[in-house]
Write a protein that holds these residues in place. Structure first.
Motif, PDB file in Angstrom:
ATOM      1  N   THR A 148       0.725  -1.310  -0.043  1.00 45.75           N
ATOM      2  CA  THR A 148      -0.078   0.053   0.025  1.00 45.75           C
ATOM      3  C   THR A 148       0.872   1.041   0.078  1.00 45.75           C
ATOM      4  OG1 THR A 148      -1.683  -1.184   1.068  1.00 45.75           O
ATOM      5  CG2 THR A 148      -1.860   1.310   1.111  1.00 45.75           C
ATOM      6  N   SER A 149       1.813   1.164   0.874  1.00 47.23           N
ATOM      7  CA  SER A 149       2.738   2.409   0.818  1.00 47.23           C
ATOM      8  C   SER A 149       4.174   2.391  -0.056  1.00 47.23           C
ATOM      9  CB  SER A 149       3.192   2.654   2.385  1.00 47.23           C
ATOM     10  OG  SER A 149       2.181   2.949   3.170  1.00 47.23           O
ATOM     11  N   ASN A 150       4.567   1.133  -0.481  1.00 50.72           N
ATOM     12  CA  ASN A 150       5.895   0.833  -0.897  1.00 50.72           C
ATOM     13  C   ASN A 150       5.763  -0.300  -1.974  1.00 50.72           C
ATOM     14  OD1 ASN A 150       7.942   2.793   0.590  1.00 50.72           O
ATOM     15  ND2 ASN A 150       6.837   1.724   2.100  1.00 50.72           N
ATOM     16  N   ILE A 151       6.331  -0.235  -3.086  1.00 52.30           N
ATOM     17  CA  ILE A 151       6.854  -1.402  -4.059  1.00 52.30           C
ATOM     18  C   ILE A 151       8.188  -1.874  -3.759  1.00 52.30           C
ATOM     19  CG2 ILE A 151       7.083  -2.308  -6.243  1.00 52.30           C
ATOM     20  CD1 ILE A 151       4.481  -0.201  -7.188  1.00 52.30           C
ATOM     21  N   VAL A 152       8.542  -2.926  -3.558  1.00 57.96           N
ATOM     22  CA  VAL A 152       9.669  -3.509  -3.332  1.00 57.96           C
ATOM     23  C   VAL A 152       9.959  -4.694  -4.208  1.00 57.96           C
ATOM     24  CG1 VAL A 152      11.218  -4.402  -1.632  1.00 57.96           C
ATOM     25  CG2 VAL A 152       9.582  -2.702  -0.906  1.00 57.96           C
ATOM     26  N   ILE A 153      11.003  -4.554  -4.773  1.00 56.51           N
ATOM     27  CA  ILE A 153      11.714  -5.690  -5.475  1.00 56.51           C
ATOM     28  C   ILE A 153      12.840  -6.205  -4.745  1.00 56.51           C
ATOM     29  CG2 ILE A 153      12.589  -6.601  -7.868  1.00 56.51           C
ATOM     30  CD1 ILE A 153      11.100  -4.604  -9.095  1.00 56.51           C
ATOM     31  N   SER A 154      13.038  -7.361  -4.391  1.00 54.26           N
ATOM     32  CA  SER A 154      14.027  -8.063  -3.615  1.00 54.26           C
ATOM     33  C   SER A 154      14.600  -9.347  -4.759  1.00 54.26           C
ATOM     34  CB  SER A 154      13.703  -8.684  -2.628  1.00 54.26           C
ATOM     35  OG  SER A 154      12.532  -9.419  -2.715  1.00 54.26           O
ATOM     36  N   VAL A 155      16.191  -9.241  -4.964  1.00 52.21           N
ATOM     37  CA  VAL A 155      16.746 -10.159  -5.607  1.00 52.21           C
ATOM     38  C   VAL A 155      17.719 -11.008  -4.824  1.00 52.21           C
ATOM     39  CG1 VAL A 155      18.153 -10.572  -7.738  1.00 52.21           C
ATOM     40  CG2 VAL A 155      16.514  -8.587  -7.547  1.00 52.21           C
ATOM     41  N   LEU A 156      17.618 -12.403  -4.967  1.00 56.47           N
ATOM     42  CA  LEU A 156      18.269 -13.222  -3.911  1.00 56.47           C
ATOM     43  C   LEU A 156      19.165 -14.178  -4.867  1.00 56.47           C
ATOM     44  CD1 LEU A 156      15.872 -14.189  -1.351  1.00 56.47           C
ATOM     45  CD2 LEU A 156      17.204 -12.242  -1.090  1.00 56.47           C
ATOM     46  N   ASN A 200      20.855 -19.450  -3.040  1.00 56.95           N
ATOM     47  CA  ASN A 200      20.860 -19.987  -1.424  1.00 56.95           C
ATOM     48  C   ASN A 200      20.524 -18.917  -0.535  1.00 56.95           C
ATOM     49  OD1 ASN A 200      22.440 -22.089  -2.102  1.00 56.95           O
ATOM     50  ND2 ASN A 200      24.206 -20.820  -2.638  1.00 56.95           N
ATOM     51  N   ASN A 201      19.383 -17.865  -1.278  1.00 57.41           N
ATOM     52  CA  ASN A 201      18.643 -17.019  -0.282  1.00 57.41           C
ATOM     53  C   ASN A 201      19.556 -15.926   0.039  1.00 57.41           C
ATOM     54  OD1 ASN A 201      16.348 -18.088  -0.982  1.00 57.41           O
ATOM     55  ND2 ASN A 201      16.355 -19.406   0.701  1.00 57.41           N
ATOM     56  N   ASN A 202      20.740 -15.452  -0.486  1.00 57.77           N
ATOM     57  CA  ASN A 202      21.580 -14.705  -0.072  1.00 57.77           C
ATOM     58  C   ASN A 202      21.105 -13.283  -0.925  1.00 57.77           C
ATOM     59  OD1 ASN A 202      23.622 -16.029   1.660  1.00 57.77           O
ATOM     60  ND2 ASN A 202      24.222 -16.733  -0.237  1.00 57.77           N
ATOM     61  N   PRO A 203      20.992 -12.018  -0.364  1.00 54.48           N
ATOM     62  CA  PRO A 203      20.623 -10.928  -0.874  1.00 54.48           C
ATOM     63  C   PRO A 203      21.696 -10.495  -1.971  1.00 54.48           C
ATOM     64  CG  PRO A 203      20.307 -10.608   1.566  1.00 54.48           C
ATOM     65  CD  PRO A 203      20.871 -11.840   1.209  1.00 54.48           C
ATOM     66  N   ILE A 204      21.005 -10.182  -3.267  1.00 56.08           N
ATOM     67  CA  ILE A 204      22.025  -9.690  -4.135  1.00 56.08           C
ATOM     68  C   ILE A 204      21.752  -8.198  -4.567  1.00 56.08           C
ATOM     69  CG2 ILE A 204      22.553 -10.172  -6.594  1.00 56.08           C
ATOM     70  CD1 ILE A 204      23.646 -12.372  -4.719  1.00 56.08           C
ATOM     71  N   ALA A 205      20.663  -7.925  -4.729  1.00 62.62           N
ATOM     72  CA  ALA A 205      20.037  -6.580  -5.146  1.00 62.62           C
ATOM     73  C   ALA A 205      18.773  -6.395  -4.403  1.00 62.62           C
ATOM     74  CB  ALA A 205      20.195  -6.104  -6.453  1.00 62.62           C
ATOM     75  N   GLY A 206      18.155  -5.128  -4.708  1.00 61.99           N
ATOM     76  CA  GLY A 206      16.982  -4.617  -4.099  1.00 61.99           C
ATOM     77  C   GLY A 206      16.542  -3.305  -4.351  1.00 61.99           C
ATOM     78  N   MET A 207      15.512  -2.644  -4.630  1.00 62.09           N
ATOM     79  CA  MET A 207      14.840  -1.617  -4.737  1.00 62.09           C
ATOM     80  C   MET A 207      13.525  -1.187  -4.091  1.00 62.09           C
ATOM     81  SD  MET A 207      14.687   0.419  -8.169  1.00 62.09           S
ATOM     82  CE  MET A 207      16.286   0.309  -8.552  1.00 62.09           C
ATOM     83  N   THR A 208      13.480  -0.158  -3.646  1.00 59.48           N
ATOM     84  CA  THR A 208      11.947   0.030  -2.940  1.00 59.48           C
ATOM     85  C   THR A 208      11.529   1.617  -3.424  1.00 59.48           C
ATOM     86  OG1 THR A 208      10.748   0.381  -0.970  1.00 59.48           O
ATOM     87  CG2 THR A 208      13.034   1.161  -0.726  1.00 59.48           C
ATOM     88  N   LYS A 209      10.474   1.710  -3.645  1.00 59.75           N
ATOM     89  CA  LYS A 209       9.756   3.109  -4.092  1.00 59.75           C
ATOM     90  C   LYS A 209       8.480   3.288  -3.423  1.00 59.75           C
ATOM     91  CE  LYS A 209       8.778   5.556  -8.451  1.00 59.75           C
ATOM     92  NZ  LYS A 209       9.532   6.970  -7.831  1.00 59.75           N
ATOM     93  N   GLU A 210       8.379   4.555  -2.900  1.00 58.94           N
ATOM     94  CA  GLU A 210       7.047   4.940  -2.436  1.00 58.94           C
ATOM     95  C   GLU A 210       6.176   5.001  -3.487  1.00 58.94           C
ATOM     96  OE1 GLU A 210       7.037   8.539  -0.017  1.00 58.94           O
ATOM     97  OE2 GLU A 210       8.281   7.781   1.191  1.00 58.94           O
ATOM     98  N   SER A 211       4.637   4.349  -3.396  1.00 59.05           N
ATOM     99  CA  SER A 211       3.606   4.110  -4.203  1.00 59.05           C
ATOM    100  C   SER A 211       2.203   3.981  -3.766  1.00 59.05           C
ATOM    101  CB  SER A 211       3.908   2.852  -5.142  1.00 59.05           C
ATOM    102  OG  SER A 211       3.009   2.749  -5.952  1.00 59.05           O
ATOM    103  N   LYS A 212       1.298   4.635  -4.127  1.00 62.02           N
ATOM    104  CA  LYS A 212       0.194   4.720  -3.970  1.00 62.02           C
ATOM    105  C   LYS A 212      -0.936   3.815  -5.059  1.00 62.02           C
ATOM    106  CE  LYS A 212       1.205   7.306  -0.594  1.00 62.02           C
ATOM    107  NZ  LYS A 212       1.238   6.849   0.818  1.00 62.02           N
ATOM    108  N   VAL A 268       2.237 -11.684  12.247  1.00 60.80           N
ATOM    109  CA  VAL A 268       1.579 -10.608  11.799  1.00 60.80           C
ATOM    110  C   VAL A 268       2.174  -9.584  11.073  1.00 60.80           C
ATOM    111  CG1 VAL A 268       0.387  -8.764  13.017  1.00 60.80           C
ATOM    112  CG2 VAL A 268       0.367 -10.832  14.176  1.00 60.80           C
ATOM    113  N   ASP A 269       1.700  -9.437   9.816  1.00 61.08           N
ATOM    114  CA  ASP A 269       2.291  -8.540   8.860  1.00 61.08           C
ATOM    115  C   ASP A 269       1.487  -7.185   9.013  1.00 61.08           C
ATOM    116  OD1 ASP A 269       3.494  -6.676   6.758  1.00 61.08           O
ATOM    117  OD2 ASP A 269       3.500  -8.846   5.567  1.00 61.08           O
ATOM    118  N   VAL A 270       2.174  -6.252   9.455  1.00 59.71           N
ATOM    119  CA  VAL A 270       1.285  -4.799   9.572  1.00 59.71           C
ATOM    120  C   VAL A 270       1.818  -4.005   8.511  1.00 59.71           C
ATOM    121  CG1 VAL A 270       0.862  -2.837  11.233  1.00 59.71           C
ATOM    122  CG2 VAL A 270       1.476  -5.106  12.231  1.00 59.71           C
ATOM    123  N   GLY A 271       0.953  -3.826   7.151  1.00 56.76           N
ATOM    124  CA  GLY A 271       1.306  -3.191   6.262  1.00 56.76           C
ATOM    125  C   GLY A 271       0.797  -1.528   6.348  1.00 56.76           C
ATOM    126  N   GLY A 272       0.855  -1.171   4.983  1.00 61.30           N
ATOM    127  CA  GLY A 272       0.383   0.227   4.848  1.00 61.30           C
ATOM    128  C   GLY A 272      -1.213   0.114   5.036  1.00 61.30           C
TER     129      GLY A 272
END
Length: 270
Positions: A35-43, A46-58, A142-146
């Motif tokens: 609701t508040s952010n769009i997030v792309i996560s890249v692993l 082996n589930n190690n973080p490689i890259a990511g980006m977040t952007k506020e969005s409505k 419990v996931d408390v989102g936007g």
């Protein structure tokens, strides 16, 4: 939970410092249309973080896409930037939904992700995605989102119940806006100002208690000994203490709560 905390810290640094890690394996991608952010996560595999980006969005409200074209366009831009940074095409992705939304809205969220050029290979509910990161076998996530407060209850590693109600970060912003007589946009800025965190938390405490009341209602028919809270709206210091006092069940919050669910979505990209 030390390993999980490190993964979250590593991913947070990648996102906030706009950089990436070297990789030599297949990539797993998660798309979180919040609701508040769009997030792309890249692993990596082996589930190690490689890259990511977040952007506020409505473009999404309470799990419903309210601006279909806008959502696709934002996601396309984010995807292109990550592909340019990584010098690789991002093809497959997982995405997530709040628990309990209708099938038509699930398809709409999937269509947005596919409209941006991904092939959706899995759709998971948000609290279950979070439980993947935290490696929880028993308890409630419990996931408390936007826009919503969602829950998954797990027993022996299996999800036995999911639920969702429309109270989230936007409701905190509405209370802040009313208190200070300002716009929602100004309230959002105030809410995220770390220098005013203790002041603001006292203003939004009734909203946090409302969230706790929702969770307590979800738990009434289940025996749960631990609650794990995640999501951007749970970032306030002392948030988990309000939950624990109101519900009477031990409540745990990890670091970087905003990124728990996005990471869990990518971990389910298989």
């Amino acid at each position: 939970m030390l390993i999980e905390r490190k993964i979250l810290s590593d991913f947070s640094k990648l996102v906030r410092e706009n950089r990436n890690q070297n990789f030599q394996s297949n990539l797993k991608v998660g798309v979180d249309l919040g609701t508040s952010n769009i997030v792309i996560s890249v692993l990596d595999e082996n589930n190690n973080p490689i890259a990511g980006m977040t952007k506020e969005s409505k473009v999404v409200k309470d799990g419903i896409v309210v601006d279909f074209i806008g959502a696709i366009n934002v996601l396309k831009i984010m995807k292109a930037k990550l592909e340019d940074t990584l010098s690789v095409k991002l093809i497959n992705a997982a995405t997530a939904i709040p628990p309990g939304i209708i099938k038509g809205n699930i398809k709409c969220i999937s269509n947005v992700v596919e409209g941006a050029g991904f092939e959706v290979i899995n759709i998971v509910d948000e609290p279950t995605a979070a439980s993947t990161v935290l490696n929880i076998k028993n308890g409630a996530v419990v996931d408390v989102g936007g826009g919503t407060t969602g829950i998954s209850i797990l027993k022996n590693g299996e999800v036995i119940y999911t639920g969702d109600e429309p109270t989230g970060g936007i409701h905190m912003s509405l209370v802040i806006a009313g208190y200070y007589g300002c716009s929602i946009e100004e309230a959002e800025t105030i809410k995220k100002d770390k220098n005013r965190e203790s002041e603001v938390f006292e203003i939004v405490r009734p909203v946090v208690e409302k969230m706790a009341s929702i969770v307590k209602g979800f738990l009434k028919d289940y025996e749960v000994h631990e609650i794990y809270v995640v999501g951007g709206a749970a970032s306030f210091e002392g948030f988990e203490e309000v939950f624990e006092k109101f519900i009477g069940i031990k409540t745990i919050k990890t670091n970087e709560s905003l990124f728990v669910t996005p990471l869990g979505i990518a971990m389910n990209c298989n």
